[in-house]
Structure formats: structure tokens, C-alpha cells
Design a protein around this motif. Structure first.
Motif, mmCIF file in Angstrom:
data_model
loop_
_atom_site.group_PDB
_atom_site.id
_atom_site.type_symbol
_atom_site.label_atom_id
_atom_site.label_comp_id
_atom_site.label_asym_id
_atom_site.label_seq_id
_atom_site.Cartn_x
_atom_site.Cartn_y
_atom_site.Cartn_z
ATOM 1 N N PHE A 84 0.115 0.493 -4.613
ATOM 2 C CA PHE A 84 -0.732 -0.223 -3.652
ATOM 3 C C PHE A 84 -0.699 0.429 -2.277
ATOM 4 O O PHE A 84 -1.705 0.419 -1.555
ATOM 5 C CB PHE A 84 -0.320 -1.697 -3.572
ATOM 6 C CG PHE A 84 -0.933 -2.548 -4.639
ATOM 7 C CD1 PHE A 84 -2.284 -2.875 -4.592
ATOM 8 C CD2 PHE A 84 -0.195 -3.006 -5.713
ATOM 9 C CE1 PHE A 84 -2.871 -3.651 -5.582
ATOM 10 C CE2 PHE A 84 -0.764 -3.778 -6.714
ATOM 11 C CZ PHE A 84 -2.111 -4.101 -6.647
ATOM 12 N N LEU A 85 0.453 0.998 -1.891
ATOM 13 C CA LEU A 85 0.521 1.717 -0.616
ATOM 14 C C LEU A 85 -0.377 2.956 -0.650
ATOM 15 O O LEU A 85 -1.120 3.231 0.294
ATOM 16 C CB LEU A 85 1.965 2.119 -0.315
ATOM 17 C CG LEU A 85 2.933 0.988 0.056
ATOM 18 C CD1 LEU A 85 4.344 1.533 0.237
ATOM 19 C CD2 LEU A 85 2.473 0.284 1.326
ATOM 20 N N LEU A 86 -0.296 3.703 -1.767
ATOM 21 C CA LEU A 86 -1.124 4.889 -1.918
ATOM 22 C C LEU A 86 -2.603 4.529 -1.956
ATOM 23 O O LEU A 86 -3.437 5.187 -1.320
ATOM 24 C CB LEU A 86 -0.731 5.631 -3.207
ATOM 25 C CG LEU A 86 -1.573 6.861 -3.576
ATOM 26 C CD1 LEU A 86 -1.464 7.915 -2.492
ATOM 27 C CD2 LEU A 86 -1.135 7.419 -4.926
ATOM 28 N N ALA A 87 -2.933 3.473 -2.695
ATOM 29 C CA ALA A 87 -4.333 3.057 -2.805
ATOM 30 C C ALA A 87 -4.886 2.622 -1.451
ATOM 31 O O ALA A 87 -6.039 2.933 -1.107
ATOM 32 C CB ALA A 87 -4.464 1.926 -3.820
ATOM 33 N N THR A 88 -4.083 1.909 -0.668
ATOM 34 C CA THR A 88 -4.521 1.464 0.657
ATOM 35 C C THR A 88 -4.797 2.652 1.564
ATOM 36 O O THR A 88 -5.827 2.704 2.252
ATOM 37 C CB THR A 88 -3.452 0.557 1.296
ATOM 38 O OG1 THR A 88 -3.194 -0.552 0.438
ATOM 39 C CG2 THR A 88 -3.920 0.042 2.649
ATOM 40 N N ALA A 89 -3.875 3.627 1.566
ATOM 41 C CA ALA A 89 -4.070 4.829 2.394
ATOM 42 C C ALA A 89 -5.263 5.642 1.899
ATOM 43 O O ALA A 89 -6.072 6.146 2.692
ATOM 44 C CB ALA A 89 -2.801 5.677 2.373
ATOM 45 N N MET A 90 -5.382 5.755 0.580
ATOM 46 C CA MET A 90 -6.461 6.546 -0.017
ATOM 47 C C MET A 90 -7.833 5.956 0.282
ATOM 48 O O MET A 90 -8.821 6.687 0.414
ATOM 49 C CB MET A 90 -6.239 6.635 -1.533
ATOM 50 C CG MET A 90 -7.246 7.488 -2.266
ATOM 51 S SD MET A 90 -6.903 7.487 -4.045
ATOM 52 C CE MET A 90 -8.282 8.471 -4.637
ATOM 53 N N SER A 91 -7.899 4.628 0.403
ATOM 54 C CA SER A 91 -9.192 3.977 0.615
ATOM 55 C C SER A 91 -9.856 4.399 1.925
ATOM 56 O O SER A 91 -11.068 4.239 2.082
ATOM 57 C CB SER A 91 -9.015 2.451 0.593
ATOM 58 O OG SER A 91 -8.289 2.002 1.735
ATOM 59 N N HIS A 92 -9.066 4.938 2.853
ATOM 60 C CA HIS A 92 -9.608 5.325 4.164
ATOM 61 C C HIS A 92 -10.086 6.777 4.204
ATOM 62 O O HIS A 92 -10.603 7.220 5.243
ATOM 63 C CB HIS A 92 -8.547 5.100 5.241
ATOM 64 C CG HIS A 92 -8.235 3.660 5.488
ATOM 65 N ND1 HIS A 92 -9.009 2.834 6.279
ATOM 66 C CD2 HIS A 92 -7.235 2.874 5.012
ATOM 67 C CE1 HIS A 92 -8.500 1.616 6.297
ATOM 68 N NE2 HIS A 92 -7.424 1.603 5.535
ATOM 69 N N VAL A 93 -9.889 7.525 3.111
ATOM 70 C CA VAL A 93 -10.297 8.929 3.115
ATOM 71 C C VAL A 93 -11.282 9.248 1.980
ATOM 72 O O VAL A 93 -11.674 10.393 1.819
ATOM 73 C CB VAL A 93 -9.066 9.865 2.999
ATOM 74 C CG1 VAL A 93 -8.169 9.703 4.211
ATOM 75 C CG2 VAL A 93 -8.283 9.590 1.717
ATOM 76 N N ILE A 94 -11.659 8.241 1.208
ATOM 77 C CA ILE A 94 -12.590 8.479 0.110
ATOM 78 C C ILE A 94 -13.979 7.972 0.484
ATOM 79 O O ILE A 94 -14.141 7.126 1.370
ATOM 80 C CB ILE A 94 -12.131 7.795 -1.199
ATOM 81 C CG1 ILE A 94 -12.038 6.268 -1.009
ATOM 82 C CG2 ILE A 94 -10.816 8.371 -1.680
ATOM 83 C CD1 ILE A 94 -11.707 5.515 -2.288
ATOM 84 N N THR A 95 -14.968 8.506 -0.191
ATOM 85 C CA THR A 95 -16.342 8.046 -0.005
ATOM 86 C C THR A 95 -16.665 6.981 -1.048
ATOM 87 O O THR A 95 -15.873 6.722 -1.959
ATOM 88 C CB THR A 95 -17.321 9.218 -0.157
ATOM 89 O OG1 THR A 95 -17.231 9.731 -1.496
ATOM 90 C CG2 THR A 95 -16.992 10.326 0.834
ATOM 91 N N GLU A 96 -17.827 6.385 -0.923
ATOM 92 C CA GLU A 96 -18.220 5.342 -1.863
ATOM 93 C C GLU A 96 -18.338 5.893 -3.284
ATOM 94 O O GLU A 96 -18.039 5.187 -4.247
ATOM 95 C CB GLU A 96 -19.555 4.738 -1.420
ATOM 96 C CG GLU A 96 -19.960 3.504 -2.206
ATOM 97 C CD GLU A 96 -21.168 2.810 -1.611
ATOM 98 O OE1 GLU A 96 -21.650 1.830 -2.224
ATOM 99 O OE2 GLU A 96 -21.634 3.240 -0.543
ATOM 100 N N GLU A 97 -18.755 7.165 -3.406
ATOM 101 C CA GLU A 97 -18.874 7.779 -4.728
ATOM 102 C C GLU A 97 -17.511 8.026 -5.367
ATOM 103 O O GLU A 97 -17.408 8.173 -6.592
ATOM 104 C CB GLU A 97 -19.636 9.108 -4.629
ATOM 105 C CG GLU A 97 -21.117 8.972 -4.292
ATOM 106 C CD GLU A 97 -21.354 8.621 -2.823
ATOM 107 O OE1 GLU A 97 -20.415 8.828 -2.017
ATOM 108 O OE2 GLU A 97 -22.451 8.143 -2.489
ATOM 109 N N GLU A 98 -16.468 8.103 -4.553
ATOM 110 C CA GLU A 98 -15.120 8.382 -5.055
ATOM 111 C C GLU A 98 -14.292 7.115 -5.238
ATOM 112 O O GLU A 98 -13.099 7.189 -5.517
ATOM 113 C CB GLU A 98 -14.394 9.335 -4.104
ATOM 114 C CG GLU A 98 -15.068 10.690 -3.958
ATOM 115 C CD GLU A 98 -14.504 11.500 -2.804
ATOM 116 O OE1 GLU A 98 -14.545 12.739 -2.886
ATOM 117 O OE2 GLU A 98 -14.036 10.890 -1.824
#
Length: 210
Positions: free
Chosen positions: A119-133
Motif C-alpha cells: 500500500f505504501l508503494l501503491a500510494t507513492a506510485m499513484s503520483h507518478v503514473i498516468t491514467e493509462e498506467e
């Protein structure tokens, strides 16, 4: 208290996550697990879950952050954890399970361990991905949850010395037991409320007549 959080206990947690069959077996037979660490992992999972609901990017998160109550969610997770432990113990006692209450608590708590970094990784990742990703975000969380469920399943199976089929049956009965406990709890709470209201009205009537 130090023995419950010793370096060896934390190292064995990591070993159990990578070798769950052997890890949970020796937790039952050589007492290598730690209930306080298991509870701490459950708390950590709850906080990381709440952080994800509050801090994940709007691309993958449609939850209004102001509506998230971390303490309320923590209370709910701890209550569910306690219900799972008590219900599973009560069912397995009737089905010749070898696991003790502490073994069940450790198995479920240790199963939450991978959800914390996920969940920590997913939260951080959500700020660097686009809608397609966004699919990668869902994939990470899905894999983490699947791994956690597998750990809990193996843990319950090993501490009770059950086959997979018997483990699945006891888990089904465990959820039935949880529903029964919740129903009885609500019934008892309603009964206590009615008794309280009766005594209060009786007291008010006595005071009024005096």
C-alpha cells in the motif's frame, strides 16, 4: 517485552514471508513467532490502508480524503482481527485443530505483513503514473492482497496441521461464526439498552412522584 521484539523475531518474520510452509510450522512447534509483532503488523496495515485512501492520486482514488477516519478504520480492523482469531479458534477446537489462540493470531497478523509495503508503494506510485498506467496500480495491490491471503491460508493450515480442503472448510465456518458473534453482540447490546432505558424511566418516574 524486549524478547517479543527481538532481532531474531523480526528476522524470523522475514523468513516466514519467504518460506511460509516451514516458517509457520516452526512458529507452532518451536514458538518462534511473536503476538505483539503480529498485532503491530495489523496496525501498520490499517494505517497504510488509510494513508492510501487519503493520499493516493485522484487518478486511481475516488475517495474524498476528508471523509476518511483513520482511528475508526483502525478500530474496525482490530475488531475484525480479534473476531477472526476468536472465531477460528472456537471452530478449530471442535475440529481437532492443533493451533493455539496465539498461533492463530500470529498466522493472521504475519499475513498482513506484505500489505504494508504494497500500500505504501501503491500510494507513492499513484503520483507518478498516468491514467493509462492505472492498471499497474491495481495489479500491485491485487498481487499484494493475493500474497497476503495465501500467507494466512498457509499459516492457518500449518498451525492446525490441516489439509487444504479442511482449512478452507474451517475458514468458511469461521466466517459463519463471526456472523453469529456479531448477531449475538448486537442482540446483547439492544437488550442492555432496553434495560437501561427501563431503569432510567423507572428512576425518572420515582423522582417525579416524590
Amino acid at each position: 517485552m524486549k524478547k517479543y521484539f527481538s532481532r531474531e523475531k523480526w528476522q524470523y518474520l522475514l523468513y516466514t514471508m519467504s518460506h511460509p510452509v516451514d516458517g509457520f510450522y516452526w512458529i507452532r512447534h518451536q514458538d518462534r513467532g511473536s503476538v505483539p509483532i503480529a498485532i503491530l503488523l495489523v496496525i501498520g496495515f490499517s494505517l497504510c490502508f488509510s494513508l492510501n485512501r487519503i493520499g493516493a492520486n485522484f487518478i486511481v482514488n475516488d475517495v474524498e480524503p476528508t471523509t476518511v477516519d483513520s482511528l475508526e478504520e483502525l478500530s474496525g480492523v482490530l475488531l475484525l482481527y480479534a473476531l477472526l482469531c476468536v472465531s477460528n479458534w472456537s471452530i478449530t477446537c471442535l475440529m481437532n485443530g492443533e493451533g493455539r489462540m496465539k498461533d492463530i493470531a500470529i498466522a493472521i497478523g504475519y499475513g498482513c505483513a506484505p500489505l504494508i509495503p504494497v500500500f505504501l508503494l501503491a500510494t507513492a506510485m499513484s503520483h507518478v503514473i498516468t491514467e493509462e498506467e492505472a492498471a499497474f496500480y491495481t495489479l500491485i495491490i491485487g498481487v499484494g492482497i493475493a500474497y497476503a491471503v495465501a500467507l494466512m491460508l498457509i499459516g492457518i493450515m500449518q498451525v492446525h496441521n490441516y489439509t487444504l480442503g479442511r482449512t478452507l472448510l474451517t475458514l468458511l465456518l469461521t466466517f459463519v461464526a463471526i456472523l453469529i458473534i456479531i448477531f449475538v453482540g448486537l442482540l446483547l447490546a439492544d437488550l442492555i439498552g432496553q434495560v437501561y432505558n427501563f431503569l432510567r424511566s423507572l428512576y425518572t418516574e420515582i423522582i417525579f412522584r416524590m
